[in-house]
Design a protein around this motif. Structure first.
Motif, short mmCIF file in Angstrom:
data_model
loop_
_atom_site.label_atom_id
_atom_site.label_comp_id
_atom_site.label_asym_id
_atom_site.label_seq_id
_atom_site.Cartn_x
_atom_site.Cartn_y
_atom_site.Cartn_z
N LEU A 232 0.81 -1.22 0.00
CA LEU A 232 0.00 0.00 0.00
C LEU A 232 0.84 1.26 0.00
CD1 LEU A 232 -2.89 -0.87 2.50
CD2 LEU A 232 -2.65 -1.42 0.08
N ILE A 298 -7.16 4.79 -4.90
CA ILE A 298 -7.10 3.98 -3.69
C ILE A 298 -6.74 2.58 -4.13
CG2 ILE A 298 -8.34 3.19 -1.64
CD1 ILE A 298 -10.37 5.34 -2.06
N HIS A 299 -5.86 1.93 -3.41
CA HIS A 299 -5.51 0.55 -3.73
C HIS A 299 -6.79 -0.29 -3.69
CE1 HIS A 299 -3.63 -3.41 -3.61
NE2 HIS A 299 -2.48 -2.83 -3.90
N CYS A 302 -8.18 -1.63 -0.50
CA CYS A 302 -8.79 -0.62 0.36
C CYS A 302 -10.18 -0.23 -0.13
CB CYS A 302 -7.89 0.61 0.43
SG CYS A 302 -6.28 0.31 1.17
N ARG A 303 -10.38 -0.26 -1.44
CA ARG A 303 -11.70 0.06 -1.98
C ARG A 303 -12.74 -0.92 -1.46
NH1 ARG A 303 -10.52 1.81 -8.31
NH2 ARG A 303 -8.52 2.81 -7.90
N GLY A 366 -7.64 -4.07 8.12
CA GLY A 366 -6.49 -3.18 8.06
C GLY A 366 -5.26 -3.78 8.70
N TYR A 375 0.45 3.01 6.58
CA TYR A 375 -0.51 3.52 5.60
C TYR A 375 -1.43 4.54 6.25
CZ TYR A 375 -4.06 3.45 1.91
OH TYR A 375 -4.94 3.81 0.91
#
Length: 472
Positions: A232, A298-299, A302-303, A366, A375
């Motif tokens: 990330l 956004i990676h 993460c989306r 996370g 991150y």
């Protein structure tokens, strides 16, 4: 992007009848932010330079395509119009109006399919005139259709005679003297930082970097390194923005991946479509959206958690609202893919296994994906000094610890807006009650099995044994 042919040009001798120019008609995208428009503008500048290198330029106009083509037909004798097919229903009104005009004027229309690997309408036809309702079913259909076409070679400009547009006509169609800057298009930068640079030249260079990463992964015996070991904090490796704006051919990406794999594995093709799974998911969503309106960066891992948190997982916000935000700010925002992803994760369509009590826990997810917390520190500077044990749950830190690290929860950083455990259980009950009230449940797409869910959530292999802990 439209390619035009003229019957004559006022700046060319009468004996030369066929002239060619390649203008882009800009009417703005429906929803866009500064960075996304910046990427598109850089892509147009790159194309303009490539055309200038062969003696032409990119003609950029602003206005309704129907009005512009009507004027061009009247003033310079438009005879042919060719463009890339856009299968998304959201653009039907625009393209159908252009087709209707060309039919009335006797202008030949040539549509080409190049934004997708397969023609979505052929996929639907091969499936009995119905879109495949599962990813597995979609894969079976494309196996029947066979491999997608290979990319076309670079264009040969040697025998192309470029036309010109007079100053008088240029004024009538609002032709820009050059590709307008983002600011000239009416966009203002408000602190946005660029992640990608638009254009084919940069995209091809980025592709070579990406292929090296994939090749090293193949040597080590695994695939999808961007998902297995997501970084990330590292430079983004996704090609989605380049694919979205046509800077990179999806067929080139597909076949370069295939050839790289076969090079490492002595000519053996991959056993399944897992090698290009992300591209196949993209195709699946395009197929489902064909003629079917479904009203930054956004990676991708993460989306997933963001969309689940905003919708059925915690906040119970409509996926449509989330789509609007993504479509405005993500530089790779793509109507079909973005809508499909939001509906899949929110359990509004495309799946039914995730619409129970199982949903992504943002805290545990996370911790598993990026356990260092760096991150968060990078993108939430208010928490940058928090100790590791509280970085994922800052509200648990005592007031003394908050003061020590210069961040008071509720003052310097907001209180958490929802208790995930309570909210997810409440939302689950609501969804179950809705299903019970449906006497005849609507046709509902779903994943093929739990393995497909893991693949879709893009969890690293190391997380699979803790799959149940990430969901709750």
């Amino acid at each position: 992007m439209y390619h035009l042919e003229f019957s004559y040009s006022p700046h060319v001798p009468p004996g030369s009848r066929k002239k060619t120019s390649i203008p882009a008609i800009i009417t703005r995208t429906k929803v866009t932010g500064y960075n996304r428009q910046r990427y598109l503008t850089e892509s147009l500048l790159d194309l303009d330079q490539q055309l200038r290198d062969v003696g032409s330029q990119l003609f950029v106009c602003e206005g309704n395509p129907v009005d512009i083509f009507s004027t061009l037909h009247k003033e310079i004798g438009l005879t042919h119009l060719s463009f890339e097919q856009d299968c998304e229903a959201i653009w039907n009104k625009r393209d159908n109006a252009v087709r209707k005009l060309c039919s009335e004027l006797g202008v030949t229309v040539i549509e080409r399919i190049s934004h997708t690997l397969w023609d979505p309408f052929e996929v639907i036809e091969a499936n009995g005139d119905q879109p495949p309702t599962t990813y597995e079913m979609f894969v079976q259909v494309i196996k029947v259709l066979g491999d997608p076409p290979k990319p076309s070679p670079n264009p040969d400009w040697e025998n192309v005679l470029f036309g010109n547009i007079s100053d008088e006509v240029a004024q009538k169609i609002k032709l820009f003297p050059h590709v307008p800057s983002v600011e000239e298009q009416g966009y203002t930068r408000i602190g946005e930082c660029p992640v990608y640079i638009g254009g084919e030249k940069v995209a091809l260079a980025h592709l070579q970097e990406r292929l090296i990463v994939e090749e090293n992964a193949f040597r080590d015996g695994y695939i999808l390194p961007n998902q297995v070991n997501p970084d990330l904090l590292g430079p983004p490796m996704s090609m989605s923005a380049a694919l979205r704006f046509g800077c990179l051919s999806v067929r080139k990406f597909y076949w370069d991946m295939q050839e790289t794999y076969q090079k490492i594995n002595r000519g053996e093709p991959p056993a399944s479509h897992s090698l290009t799974a992300q591209l196949i998911w993209r195709e699946f969503f395009y197929c489902m959206s064909a003629n079917n309106p479904k009203e930054g960066w956004i990676h991708h891992v993460c989306r997933t958690v963001v969309s689940c948190f905003l919708t059925r997982g915690d906040l119970w916000i409509s996926w449509v609202d989330g789509l609007k935000v993504f479509y405005k700010y993500l530089i790779d925002a793509d109507w079909s893919v973005a809508a499909g992803n939001w509906m899949w994760i929110s359990s509004s369509a495309f799946e039914r296994q995730l619409d129970c009590s199982v949903c992504v826990c943002p805290v545990e997810y996370g911790r598993r994906i990026e356990p260092t917390g760096d991150y968060i520190r990078q993108y939430v500077p208010e928490l940058a000094n928090f100790p590791q044990e509280f970085i994922f749950e800052p509200w648990k830190a005592s007031l003394a610890i908050q003061k020590e690290h210069n961040c008071i929860i509720g003052q310097d950083y907001p209180e958490r807006i929802v208790n995930h455990t309570e909210a997810s259980k409440s939302n689950s009950k609501i969804m179950k009650s809705i299903r019970k009230r449906l006497k005849k449940p609507p046709r509902h797409c779903s994943p093929s099995d739990s393995e497909e869910i893991k693949q879709y959530l893009r969890l690293p292999q190391s997380c699979f044994h803790n799959f149940s802990n990430l969901l709750g």
